[in-house]
Scaffold this active site. Sequence first.
Site, PDB file in Angstrom:
ATOM      1  N   LYS A 275       6.079  -4.784   8.080  1.00  0.00           N
ATOM      2  CA  LYS A 275       5.608  -4.343   9.268  1.00  0.00           C
ATOM      3  C   LYS A 275       4.821  -5.268  10.208  1.00  0.00           C
ATOM      4  CE  LYS A 275       6.315  -0.865   4.818  1.00  0.00           C
ATOM      5  NZ  LYS A 275       5.129  -0.840   3.496  1.00  0.00           N
TER       6      LYS A 275
ATOM      7  N   GLN B  46       0.357  -1.610  -0.099  1.00  0.00           N
ATOM      8  CA  GLN B  46       0.920  -1.858   0.063  1.00  0.00           C
ATOM      9  C   GLN B  46       1.017  -1.530  -1.692  1.00  0.00           C
ATOM     10  OE1 GLN B  46       4.261  -2.836   1.762  1.00  0.00           O
ATOM     11  NE2 GLN B  46       4.805  -2.470  -0.059  1.00  0.00           N
TER      12      GLN B  46
ATOM     13  N   ASP C  81       0.647   6.521   4.792  1.00  0.00           N
ATOM     14  CA  ASP C  81       1.307   6.593   4.149  1.00  0.00           C
ATOM     15  C   ASP C  81       1.407   7.894   3.385  1.00  0.00           C
ATOM     16  OD1 ASP C  81       3.147   4.135   3.390  1.00  0.00           O
ATOM     17  OD2 ASP C  81       1.676   3.386   1.838  1.00  0.00           O
TER      18      ASP C  81
END
Length: 318
Positions: free
Chosen positions: A53, A97, A120
């Site tokens: 990422k 994460q 997200d």
Amino acid sequence: MSARILDGKKIASDIRQEVVGEIVAMAVRGIRPGLAVVLVGHNPASEIYVRGKVKACAEVRIYSEQHAPAETSTTADVCALINDLNRRDEIDGILVQLPLPTQIDAKRVLMAVDPAKDVDGFHPLNVGFLSTQRPGLVPCTPAGVMEILKRSQIPVAGQHAVIVGRSDIVGKPAAMLLLNANATVTVCHSKTRDLSRVCSQADILVAAIGRAGLITRDFVKPGATVIDVGMNKITGNSEFQRLFSGDSEREETFRKKGSVLVGDVHPEVAQVAGALTPVPGGVGPLTIAMLMYNTVKAAKMRRGSGQGLVASGQQIGG
Ligand code: NDP
């Protein structure tokens, strides 16, 4: 018959190009989108994902920074870090994460992220926006699934979409996006009876299960579109033989690395499906491309210049 292979790498690369175009236009106004990635502790798989990422950010010229609280951090420690990031103007997106170490309350942490920076799309406010068809941030993997369908000209409206998996991250938001796009949607899970029969009614079958090769040819209606979200690492020889016997290219990889990556869809499905996403090179690349897209979208929404990117004359990202 052999399925048309839907090239996720190419689609992801197109989206990234479009994102770069937006970033260049924002730079003229002195704005550089910024993403903060929070990785708690040491999970080897998460470390690989985070590296991917951060690298992608550099490639599209998004500012990024990584935060690595210790494995022993508490929920309060991580929430305090997120509150700092919420306050910082140059940070447009915050990604936590998953999975988090077990002592941390993941739901509280995800709730702490400012919904406007929730790239997200996991905050309940964004979940609500999605289910009520309001503009918001949409989870990256399901948004990527929709981009694959759209950019491969696969019709969705009126089609029967069956999703196997009901996680908050993939299955449920994928179901909502397909429903919003006027598919008739069935969601399956581990308690579904006669799974193969339900799946074999699908025009579009989305597998988001986490079980290597569970979807075999008898689950698939001839000609159906099959989207394989699963990413499973195979290390055992018998499992390898069940899936890839006779595939010399994979055998070579397996011998060299001791493992191969496989989706939830058995390779034999290529003989019945009309279209199929490969693993690797299908949905995976889209997840990162949509994260880049969401970061730019969050920057535009927060800094007051519209609600989404316009690419090829149409809005992308659900
Ligand atoms: P979860 O484990 O959170 O959810 C799995 C879902 O599959 C659950 O709803 C579960 O049902 C269902 N399930 C499990 N076993 C069966 C079974 N035998 N029959 C029917 N349903 C079953 O996984 P995620 O949604 O997070 O991820 C799914 C897969 O997608 C994984 O392989 C993951 O690695 C991959 N993934 C890939 C991404 C990408 O970028 N390509 C991104 C995110 C995930 P129940 O709810 O009843 O337990």
